[in-house]
Design a protein around this motif. Structure first.
Motif, short mmCIF file in Angstrom:
data_model
loop_
_atom_site.label_atom_id
_atom_site.label_comp_id
_atom_site.label_asym_id
_atom_site.label_seq_id
_atom_site.Cartn_x
_atom_site.Cartn_y
_atom_site.Cartn_z
N ALA A 39 -36.29 -5.15 34.87
CA ALA A 39 -35.63 -5.45 36.14
C ALA A 39 -34.14 -5.68 35.94
O ALA A 39 -33.30 -5.20 36.73
N MET A 40 -33.77 -6.41 34.88
CA MET A 40 -32.35 -6.62 34.58
C MET A 40 -31.66 -5.29 34.26
O MET A 40 -30.54 -5.02 34.71
N ARG A 41 -32.34 -4.44 33.47
CA ARG A 41 -31.77 -3.15 33.12
C ARG A 41 -31.49 -2.33 34.38
O ARG A 41 -30.45 -1.68 34.50
N SER A 42 -32.43 -2.38 35.33
CA SER A 42 -32.26 -1.62 36.56
C SER A 42 -31.05 -2.12 37.35
O SER A 42 -30.27 -1.32 37.89
N ARG A 43 -30.86 -3.47 37.41
CA ARG A 43 -29.70 -4.00 38.13
C ARG A 43 -28.39 -3.60 37.45
O ARG A 43 -27.41 -3.28 38.13
N VAL A 44 -28.39 -3.63 36.14
CA VAL A 44 -27.18 -3.23 35.41
C VAL A 44 -26.89 -1.75 35.65
O VAL A 44 -25.74 -1.36 35.91
N ASP A 45 -27.91 -0.91 35.57
CA ASP A 45 -27.72 0.53 35.79
C ASP A 45 -27.17 0.79 37.18
O ASP A 45 -26.27 1.63 37.37
N ASP A 46 -27.68 0.08 38.19
CA ASP A 46 -27.18 0.25 39.56
C ASP A 46 -25.72 -0.16 39.66
O ASP A 46 -24.91 0.53 40.31
N ALA A 47 -25.35 -1.28 39.01
CA ALA A 47 -23.97 -1.75 39.06
C ALA A 47 -23.04 -0.79 38.33
O ALA A 47 -21.90 -0.53 38.78
N VAL A 48 -23.49 -0.24 37.21
CA VAL A 48 -22.68 0.74 36.46
C VAL A 48 -22.39 1.95 37.34
O VAL A 48 -21.25 2.43 37.41
N ARG A 49 -23.42 2.45 38.05
CA ARG A 49 -23.22 3.61 38.92
C ARG A 49 -22.31 3.29 40.09
O ARG A 49 -21.43 4.08 40.46
N GLU A 50 -22.51 2.13 40.71
CA GLU A 50 -21.71 1.77 41.88
C GLU A 50 -20.24 1.61 41.53
O GLU A 50 -19.35 2.05 42.29
N LEU A 51 -19.95 1.00 40.39
CA LEU A 51 -18.56 0.76 40.00
C LEU A 51 -17.93 1.94 39.26
O LEU A 51 -16.71 2.00 39.09
N GLY A 52 -18.78 2.88 38.81
CA GLY A 52 -18.25 3.98 38.01
C GLY A 52 -17.79 3.53 36.64
O GLY A 52 -16.82 4.05 36.09
N TYR A 53 -18.50 2.55 36.10
CA TYR A 53 -18.10 1.99 34.80
C TYR A 53 -18.32 3.00 33.68
O TYR A 53 -19.34 3.67 33.61
#
Length: 351
Positions: A39-53
């Protein structure tokens, strides 16, 4: 957009804030750790995509002690590298297999002593996790020994000249290919058989000649051997020398398809019919072999497969953590230091 208003690069902290996790958790996720809660990995992946990190690759390499980069070094002039289908096949195989493993490839051409020194400095700097060498020339290329002495993982495309060098390599069965070519010419009744052999400073050249010589046995005539450089023009010139030595020659094995195409041009210019007067067998099975006039009988080697096997052999020694999908046509590389790929005769109209 002016520099003053250009959007700054997202930071690890911003990703952590958006995902609601710690900076350390984000770091573990982007660096491929498998111990993070799904679940944490999924939240991080979503944040990475949203911010374009995008991770800082230099910092990432320092932390992980690897660059996820392979260096493909070719000791040939660029005219040959970009004009000879052999090299394009190797490059296709290397890049495809590296991409499947999540790695990138840097291609380095070494055409001079200065180039070789530059490539050696690059490899020793740690800018790549391993080196793939193709087109090694005996006595001219110090890189294999230099890389081994530096502790750099290296795989050679082809049997290395220096048998004392403990190095990984992937080769095609060039000796057997020479046997197949000579056998075909004998089977179709040719009696005065010569060869346009490859360069003596490359094992592909010497191994194909060794197989050809062994298969002919007592039929072999050393005066009917001329050497080329695996190029069409050198094959043409070598065939002219063969015709001057033995005008009654009725079979030629050219140790590459490009040299075979040159041989056909020289034979035609001399008024010889192919295969009625002189049969020709090549080696490689490049794309133009089937459309040549006449279509070329040749020994097929799989250069794309060789490039893929080179990457797999390197990774089997340096990245045992990577799990690559098995491919039927690629021999297993686990626990091996050498891979010898099979070749086959493709019969067409020239012999």
């Amino acid at each position: 957009m002016p520099p003053s208003v250009r959007k700054s690069r997202p930071s690890l902290e911003e990703v952590a804030a958006l995902a609601g996790v710690s900076r350390a958790t984000v770091s573990r996720v982007v660096n491929g750790a498998t111990t993070v809660d799904a679940a944490m990995r999924s939240r991080v992946d979503d944040a990475v995509r949203e911010l374009g990190y995008q991770p800082n690759l230099s910092a990432r390499a320092l932390v992980r002690r690897r660059t996820d980069t392979l260096a493909l070094v070719v000791s040939e002039p660029d005219v040959r590298v970009f004009g000879d289908p052999f090299f394009s096949g190797i490059i296709r195989g290397v890049t495809a297999e590296a991409s499947a493993a999540g790695l990138q490839v840097v291609i380095l051409l070494a055409q001079s002593d200065a180039d070789l020194a530059r490539v050696e400095r690059y490899a020793r700097s740690g800018a790549a996790d391993g080196v793939l060498l193709i087109s090694e020339h005996a006595g001219l290329d110090p890189l294999p020994r230099a890389m081994v002495e530096a502790g750099m993982p290296v795989v050679i495309g082809g049997r290395p000249h220096d048998e004392s060098l403990d190095v990984l390599y992937v080769d095609n069965d060039n000796v057997h290919g020479g046997h197949l070519a000579a056998r075909r010419l004998v089977e179709i009744g040719r009696r005065r058989i010569g060869t346009v052999a490859g360069p003596t400073d490359m094992t592909a050249g010497t191994d194909r000649l060794d197989g050809f010589r062994a298969e002919l046995g007592e039929r072999f005539r050393p005066e009917l051997v001329e050497h080329g450089e695996f190029t069409q023009s050198s094959g043409e010139a070598a065939t002219e020398r063969l015709l001057a030595t033995a005008p009654d020659i009725d079979g030629i094995f050219a140790a590459s398809d490009l040299m075979a195409l040159g041989a056909i041009a020289a034979l035609r210019r001399a008024g010889r019919r192919i295969p009625a007067d002189v049969a020709v067998v090549g080696f490689d099975d490049i794309a133009t072999a089937a459309s040549a006039s006449p279509p070329l009988t040749t020994v097929r080697q799989q250069t794309v497969l060789q490039g893929r096997a080179m990457v797999r052999l390197l990774l089997s020694h340096t990245r045992p953590d990577l799990t690559l999908e098995p491919v039927d046509s690629i021999p297993s590389t686990q626990g091996r230091s050498q891979v010898l790929l099979p070749v086959e005769l493709v019969v067409r109209d020239s012999a």
